[in-house]
Scaffold this motif. Structure first.
Motif, PDB file in Angstrom:
ATOM      1  N   PRO A  89       0.872  -1.233   0.108  1.00 48.74           N
ATOM      2  CA  PRO A  89      -0.058   0.078  -0.052  1.00 48.74           C
ATOM      3  C   PRO A  89       1.013   1.359  -0.014  1.00 48.74           C
ATOM      4  O   PRO A  89       0.351   2.450  -0.327  1.00 48.74           O
ATOM      5  N   GLY A  90       1.967   0.981   0.345  1.00 48.52           N
ATOM      6  CA  GLY A  90       2.998   2.307   0.418  1.00 48.52           C
ATOM      7  C   GLY A  90       4.271   1.828   0.453  1.00 48.52           C
ATOM      8  O   GLY A  90       4.456   0.568   0.222  1.00 48.52           O
ATOM      9  N   PRO A  91       5.341   2.496   0.550  1.00 47.69           N
ATOM     10  CA  PRO A  91       6.666   2.252   0.645  1.00 47.69           C
ATOM     11  C   PRO A  91       7.121   1.249   1.921  1.00 47.69           C
ATOM     12  O   PRO A  91       7.969   1.819   2.856  1.00 47.69           O
ATOM     13  N   GLY A 107       7.105  -8.063   1.757  1.00 45.15           N
ATOM     14  CA  GLY A 107       7.141  -8.846   0.528  1.00 45.15           C
ATOM     15  C   GLY A 107       8.495  -9.426   0.295  1.00 45.15           C
ATOM     16  O   GLY A 107       9.394  -9.374   1.155  1.00 45.15           O
ATOM     17  N   HIS A 108       8.927  -9.805  -1.015  1.00 53.51           N
ATOM     18  CA  HIS A 108      10.008 -10.486  -1.144  1.00 53.51           C
ATOM     19  C   HIS A 108      11.205  -9.506  -1.717  1.00 53.51           C
ATOM     20  O   HIS A 108      11.853  -9.417  -2.671  1.00 53.51           O
ATOM     21  N   GLN A 109      11.765  -8.757  -0.501  1.00 55.46           N
ATOM     22  CA  GLN A 109      12.781  -7.567  -0.752  1.00 55.46           C
ATOM     23  C   GLN A 109      13.988  -8.199  -1.177  1.00 55.46           C
ATOM     24  O   GLN A 109      15.026  -7.642  -1.558  1.00 55.46           O
ATOM     25  N   ARG A 110      14.430  -9.719  -0.858  1.00 58.02           N
ATOM     26  CA  ARG A 110      15.426 -10.153  -1.195  1.00 58.02           C
ATOM     27  C   ARG A 110      15.661 -10.509  -2.342  1.00 58.02           C
ATOM     28  O   ARG A 110      16.801 -11.070  -2.638  1.00 58.02           O
ATOM     29  N   ASP A 111      14.746 -10.870  -3.150  1.00 57.19           N
ATOM     30  CA  ASP A 111      14.864 -11.209  -4.554  1.00 57.19           C
ATOM     31  C   ASP A 111      16.016 -10.316  -5.483  1.00 57.19           C
ATOM     32  O   ASP A 111      16.021  -9.161  -5.002  1.00 57.19           O
ATOM     33  N   LYS A 112      16.633 -10.951  -6.308  1.00 56.07           N
ATOM     34  CA  LYS A 112      17.609 -10.335  -7.090  1.00 56.07           C
ATOM     35  C   LYS A 112      16.901  -9.729  -8.270  1.00 56.07           C
ATOM     36  O   LYS A 112      16.873 -10.344  -9.449  1.00 56.07           O
ATOM     37  N   THR A 113      16.498  -8.555  -8.239  1.00 59.53           N
ATOM     38  CA  THR A 113      15.836  -7.755  -9.249  1.00 59.53           C
ATOM     39  C   THR A 113      15.746  -6.357  -8.659  1.00 59.53           C
ATOM     40  O   THR A 113      16.425  -6.066  -7.773  1.00 59.53           O
ATOM     41  N   GLU A 114      15.202  -5.537  -9.573  1.00 64.34           N
ATOM     42  CA  GLU A 114      15.208  -4.056  -9.381  1.00 64.34           C
ATOM     43  C   GLU A 114      14.132  -3.795  -8.209  1.00 64.34           C
ATOM     44  O   GLU A 114      12.966  -3.023  -8.585  1.00 64.34           O
ATOM     45  N   MET A 115      14.299  -4.189  -7.202  1.00 67.92           N
ATOM     46  CA  MET A 115      13.138  -4.083  -5.987  1.00 67.92           C
ATOM     47  C   MET A 115      12.904  -2.618  -5.609  1.00 67.92           C
ATOM     48  O   MET A 115      13.799  -1.936  -5.649  1.00 67.92           O
ATOM     49  N   SER A 116      11.777  -2.466  -4.883  1.00 70.31           N
ATOM     50  CA  SER A 116      11.567  -1.258  -4.446  1.00 70.31           C
ATOM     51  C   SER A 116      10.534  -1.476  -3.108  1.00 70.31           C
ATOM     52  O   SER A 116       9.807  -2.482  -3.096  1.00 70.31           O
ATOM     53  N   PRO A 117      10.593  -0.581  -2.147  1.00 78.64           N
ATOM     54  CA  PRO A 117       9.921  -0.774  -0.846  1.00 78.64           C
ATOM     55  C   PRO A 117       8.458  -0.792  -1.397  1.00 78.64           C
ATOM     56  O   PRO A 117       7.585  -1.229  -0.606  1.00 78.64           O
ATOM     57  N   HIS A 118       7.926  -0.230  -2.434  1.00 79.75           N
ATOM     58  CA  HIS A 118       6.404  -0.196  -2.781  1.00 79.75           C
ATOM     59  C   HIS A 118       6.065  -1.434  -3.401  1.00 79.75           C
ATOM     60  O   HIS A 118       4.980  -1.913  -3.454  1.00 79.75           O
TER      61      HIS A 118
END
Length: 432
Positions: free
Chosen positions: A105-107, A111-122
């Protein structure tokens, strides 16, 4: 979100009179639960809608959850505003990251913040799926046809469309042009991508590449055929929409037309297999290099769902042959049992069928008695619970997956509305 309970009482009475009290109770609960328990209005006035027992908003799931609400009319007057608010949140998410499939719902960093991709807190999850971009555009078109409102085709809508076109154009040549990568630590093979997150090699075909299926499982061959057909369909609708709500940049429609032509050419040249039993039919996935996956999955878009989405008619020869294959043991994910027979998914355990797929088979069958029989089957296979689950075992319905999966309950609701004679969402049966 406040739901008009008196209007829902009238809905309960109408459904109960036609399909029975238990089906009516589930339909009314689904509507109320979707607009209250699963929803949260954000400070910008948009609506955040979780998928059920996972506290994240999927672009695909949230569209499927609200599509039945558009059919209710006077039985739920607040549904129109609710769907518009969900749609605006989806469009905002696309402009934030068109490669993500599920959002916070916001930053919040959930979720899956450890995935190796261009993740965002959103972002909750960044599995790129072509259908995730199809669904909000599909919902916007249905909203317009059901309500007559064109105000949804505003600057935000066209900004989201531009992001979608850009991604789909890039992914027509994934190997040379795409910077998307995805790897998940300690995941099963279906939860990550090979070759350092790039996925398996594909040729340039005109179709647009997808990393994952609607099930969130990775593709075996990265041109998902029903996903590309869904993309072709929503691209065709953009031409109609532009006539009543022109985009700021007229070149968008020219790009959409070229993109659709490329996808359709790729489908014609690579997605049809010659089956000695059924005749020519569609494959589920291809890579343009000779790799072909012959199956169908339970999630939508699927090959089975194509007439319901509006891509083809039920009597299209290719569809008839494809349907005969996928609703038979030749489809490796078709299961028969004492409680039900239908399509499952590699996403769930073997010999589990999905209520969504059972309903889809009924939607695409012209026999009304099949739809009513499927409603009874779904009521009888809840496994001693009060829910329509993601999947259940064909012999032991008490063995199921997902305690609360709102998409499955939305599909059940849609099926019941069909049985009760509610007007279908426009453009369900004619190809654009």
């Amino acid at each position: 979100m406040t739901v008009d309970l008196s209007a829902l009482s009238s809905l309960r009475e109408r459904v109960a009179a036609d399909v029975g009290g238990e089906a009516a109770r589930l339909v009314v609960r689904f509507v109320a639960e979707t607009m209250d328990r699963a929803a949260r209005r954000l400070p910008d006035g948009t609506m955040y809608l979780v998928t059920g027992d996972i506290p994240a908003m999927w672009l695909r799931d949230s569209a499927a959850q609200v599509l039945p609400l558009l059919r209710l009319g006077a039985y739920c007057p607040s549904a129109e505003r609710f769907v518009a608010e969900v749609l605006r949140r989806q469009l905002s998410f696309i402009t934030l990251d068109p490669y993500a499939n599920a959002f916070n719902p916001g930053p919040t960093g959930a979720g899956h913040q450890r995935d190796k991709t261009e993740m965002s807190p959103h972002v909750w999850e960044r599995k790129y799926e072509v259908d995730s971009l199809c669904y909000p555009l599909h919902l916007a078109e249905r909203f317009w046809r059901c309500t007559g409102r064109t105000d949804v085709f505003d600057a935000l809508y066209w900004r989201a469309v531009e992001r979608v076109l850009c991604v789909w154009e890039i992914e027509q040549d994934h190997e040379a042009r795409s910077g998307y990568r995805f790897q998940r630590r300690f995941a099963r093979r279906s939860g990550t991508l090979a070759r350092g997150g790039r996925g398996r090699r594909v040729a340039v075909t005109g179709m647009t590449w997808s990393a994952f299926r609607p099930s969130d499982d990775s593709c075996a061959h990265n041109y998902n055929v029903p996903g590309n057909m869904f993309a072709s369909l929503v691209l065709a609708r953009l031409t109609e929409i532009a006539e009543i709500a022109p985009p700021p940049d007229s070149a968008l429609i020219e790009r959409a037309t070229r993109l659709r032509e490329g996808i359709e050419q790729g489908l014609r040249e690579h997605a049809v297999v010659n089956d000695p039993v059924t005749g020519p039919r569609w494959a589920y996935e291809v890579d343009g290099l000779g790799g072909v996956l012959e199956m169908d999955d339970a999630n939508v878009p699927s090959l089975l769902s194509l007439p319901r989405l509006g891509y083809c008619r039920t009597d299209d020869p290719l569809y008839v042959a494809t349907r005969a294959f996928i609703l038979s043991p030749r489809n490796p994910h078709y299961y028969q049992g004492s409680a039900a027979s239908g399509i499952g998914s590699p996403h769930t355990p073997r010999r589990h069928v999905w209520p969504t797929a059972l309903a889809t088979a009924a939607f695409t069958n012209p026999d009304e008695t099949v739809r009513r029989a499927t409603v009874r089957t779904l009521l009888e296979t809840r496994g001693g619970t009060d829910r329509i689950h993601e999947s259940f075992h064909v012999n032991r319905p008490e063995t199921w997956t997902r305690r609360w999966f709102s998409w499955a309950e939305a599909t059940f609701c849609d099926l019941v509305l069909d049985c009760c004679g509610f007007e279908p969402n426009p453009s369900l049966t004619e190809r654009g």
